[in-house]
Design an enzyme around this catalytic site. Structure first.
Site, short mmCIF file in Angstrom:
data_model
loop_
_atom_site.label_atom_id
_atom_site.label_comp_id
_atom_site.label_asym_id
_atom_site.label_seq_id
_atom_site.Cartn_x
_atom_site.Cartn_y
_atom_site.Cartn_z
CD GLU A 75 -2.22 2.26 -3.40
OE1 GLU A 75 -3.39 2.60 -3.67
OE2 GLU A 75 -1.78 2.20 -2.24
CG ASP A 106 -1.78 1.20 1.34
OD1 ASP A 106 -2.66 1.36 0.49
OD2 ASP A 106 -1.59 1.98 2.29
#
Length: 731
Positions: free
Chosen positions: A379, A343
């Site tokens: 990401e 993330d």
């Protein structure tokens, strides 16, 4: 209690069958106490006197799995200098393998008094914290084999443990919303049906539920608020939170592996749940604040925040990096997971200020013999300066391709001037990845994910409808690149409903037949809706759970069929980028590996690409030699394919290209359903592609009718024997 010196490694609480070793890193601590708690909350404190390299440690031969514990760290409490030690706060071990309970946001959890951030609060927090749990490392992994599916054969299914299973009618009630529910045969059968080779679980590291959300009657449903990087989230366990969660998680992984499905974890190493300078003191802050967090250099009361959550992990500190790497290795070696999705990964590369792909974080990943061998998905953005880094991660990484998502959405909703970029995205985004010697599989393609509209909502809403989040619809992304097909939200209009069904199929077919690695957001294949809410991070309710009883069965079957087509034909999952050069066939003739075609069946010209109005086009995919070579070194041939894309609001007549490509073609996929079970189409003929639809044709090869006579069988046998040099009629 008998206390032995113990060892400084490994960090955390480690049970070896004879007792438990405890080890805690703190460079700033002046003294450390290990606190053991019984079921009544009675606390036994043990002074740690052994310190090696700033690691405080001991070995307790009487302590077995199930023991709850925490730490008290005494040291400087000078926020302006970045130090926030307070022995009145019971702290969670950053290396705890399991966590018991939750925090209740009592005043005692904070290092200051509410209303006066400059004050100091010395209330004891022991009754209000989450505790570490000593766990047994032993588990019967006998028979477990990691699937190790190559990227080019992978299909990722992004899912939430609770959202996937909470309403599944075939999962027993006590297993719904848990790791056991994910491992249930009904759920695994569904994953196999749609061809998923990997399940990417949204955060399962122990996280904290935000007080601001709880005050609104909401909760941190997504879980991007980690506090324990080694512990499986305790509320996802069906049998308890005193270590059972570790065993249940391992059992889930083993069952998924038996079904040939990999387990990828969405991990949040960029920040922790302790928030900014006004957040609670739960773990890292009270242990060694300046080591674990990136602080503002001019005033170390405050935290650098590249994530929008209040703090950022200090990736310049070797002990923070050790925490990250130890955690990754633990999940691979002890929990048997197969990869990670990072993330806001750009934050981890900010060793100084800018995102740097030569940072220590990437170097550690590169050289690690364990972590470097699993799937690594970034990401590739954060909210800091220069944070959007799609295409810029190192060679061994794959990336969520946000440009793919945006371009495919724009193309199918009819935005002009998208032809060139759409062509690049569906062929693997070579413009983003080829320069760093990466292949098409570096692109994790997706149209929807947990963050944003579901697929059904993407074709049903022009605007977000996040009123349920209690923020006056101000949260969530406002630019969604969505189109409601003429009506906002639910409708009984049959034409609108038909168009929405077609658009969902267009997106799914494009996704699954693009070069790269497709990722499906859970429930998209079932027509899941969130009623226009594009930010359900706080919605632990039926709004965000999959409603299995209301599944769009035809869409499910369509998804399974398209994925089967992908699995059977390596033409749709190439290992290398197209180059447009001729592929020489055995007969001496050649065709390019890819050819872009206009509606008239002839190759597109530069003017066609530059036409602002042009939207519809065809593409020829050459399957010769795409699957590699056989044992004799001869190319293995897959089928040739034609794809016709028509995002236009009117039907378009396409001319089938010349016999050079193939004498005849058969329809294998039509999102409009007009050409199912039709006869073969000759080269040069015309076919109508419906408005806003995708048609896929395969080169037609007539299969001769089998001769089952005795004579034919004998002839076949004789021929095979002759070939082997052992003819029945010869010596």
């Amino acid at each position: 209690m008998e206390v032995w010196p113990g060892d400084a490694y490994p960090l955390g609480a480690t049970y070896d069958g004879n007792g438990t070793n405890f080890a805690l890193y703190s460079e700033i601590a002046e003294s450390v106490q290990l606190c053991l708690l019984d079921d009544d909350g009675v606390e036994t404190r043990i002074d740690l006197t052994e310190v090696d390299g700033f690691v405080w440690h001991c070995f307790l031969p009487q302590i077995i799995p199930g023991q709850k514990y925490g730490y008290r760290v005494d040291g400087p409490n000078d926020p302006a200098a970045g130090h926030r030690c307070n022995p009145n706060k019971l702290l969670l071990d950053p290396y705890a393998k399991a966590v018991h309970g939750e925090i209740d946001w009592d005043q005692s959890l904070f290092g200051y008094n509410f209303g006066d951030e400059e004050s100091r609060n010395d209330e004891d927090s022991a009754a209000h914290v989450m505790l570490g749990v000593v766990v047994s490392p032993f588990f019967d992994w006998d028979g477990d084999r990691k699937p190790r599916t190559p990227y080019h054969q992978s299909v990722i299914y992004e899912a939430h443990v609770k959202g996937l299973t909470q309403l599944h009618p075939d999962v027993p009630e006590d297993q719904r919303g848990t790791y056991a529910g994910v491992a249930h045969p009904a759920v695994i059968s569904h994953l196999q049906k749609i061809g998923a080779t990997a399940i990417e679980l949204m955060p399962v590291h122990q996280f904290v539920n935000d007080s601001t959300l709880q005050d609104k009657g909401l909760s941190n449903y997504w879980g991007y608020n980690t506090i324990g990087f080694f512990a499986p989230q305790n509320t996802y366990c069906s049998t308890g939170d005193s270590g059972q969660q570790v065993q249940e998680f391992k059992a889930m992984v083993k069952e998924l592996h038996l079904a040939g499905i990999e387990v990828i974890l969405d991990v949040v190493y960029n920040h922790t749940a302790e928030g900014n300078h006004l957040g609670p003191t739960i773990s890292f802050r009270g242990i060694d604040n300046a080591s674990y967090y990136r602080l503002v250099e001019d005033d170390q009361r405050y935290y650098m925040d590249y994530t929008g959550t209040g703090n950022s992990l200090n990736v310049r500190n070797p002990h923070s990096l050790q925490l990250l790497m130890d955690s990754l290795r633990y999940w691979v070696t002890e929990m048997h997971v197969d990869g990670f999705r990072f993330d806001l990964a750009s934050t981890l590369a900010r060793e100084f200020y800018d995102v740097d792909k030569l940072s220590t974080f990437f170097e550690l990943i590169q050289q690690d013999p364990v972590v470097s061998q699993v799937k690594l998905i970034a990401e590739p953005w954060d909210i800091g300066p220069g944070g959007y880094q799609v295409g810029n991660f190192p060679p061994q990484w794959t990336e969520w391709n946000g440009k793919y998502r945006d371009t495919v959405r724009d193309f199918w909703r009819g935005v002009p001037s998208t032809l060139g970029e759409f062509a690049s995205r569906i062929t693997g985004s070579s413009d983003l990845y080829e320069h760093s010697s990466r292949r098409p599989v570096a692109s994790i393609n997706f149209v929807t994910a947990h963050d944003g509209f579901t697929l059904r909502d993407l074709v049903s809403y022009n605007d977000k409808h996040n009123e349920a989040n209690g923020e006056d619809n101000n949260d969530g992304e406002s630019t969604n690149r969505s189109w409601n097909c003429g009506v906002e939200g639910p409708t009984d209009d049959p034409e609108v409903r038909t168009l929405r069904a077609r658009q969902q199929r267009n997106y799914l077919a494009t996704l699954l037949l693009s070069q790269g690695v497709p990722m499906i957001a859970h429930g998209d294949e079932l027509g899941r809706t969130q009623e226009g809410n594009n930010n359900t991070y706080a919605q632990d309710s039926e709004l965000s759970w999959i409603n299995w009883e209301d599944a769009d069965t035809p869409l499910l079957e369509f998804t399974a069929a398209v994925n089967k087509l992908r699995a059977e034909h390596p033409t749709f999952r190439r290992r290398r980028f197209f180059d447009g050069r001729p592929v020489v066939r055995a007969d001496g003739e050649d065709l390019p590996d890819i050819k872009w075609l206009g509606a008239d069946g002839t190759p597109m010209t530069p003017e066609d690409w530059d036409d602002d109005i042009a939207q519809s086009f065809g593409v020829f995919l050459n399957g010769y030699g795409i699957a590699g070579s056989d044992e004799r070194g001869q190319p293995i041939r897959d089928s040739n394919f034609l794809q016709f894309f028509n995002p236009h609001h009117e039907d378009v007549d396409f001319t089938i290209p010349s016999t050079d490509y193939a004498p005849a073609w058969e329809a294998v996929l039509d999102t409009a359903g007009d050409h199912a079970n039709t006869e073969a189409l000759d080269a040069g003929s015309t076919i109508t592609v419906a408005a806003r639809s995708l048609l896929v044709l395969r080169a037609y090869e007539e299969t001769p009718e089998a001769d089952h006579s005795v004579a034919a069988s004998l002839a076949a046998q004789t021929g095979s024997d002759d070939e082997a040099g052992t003819s029945k009629t010869g010596g």
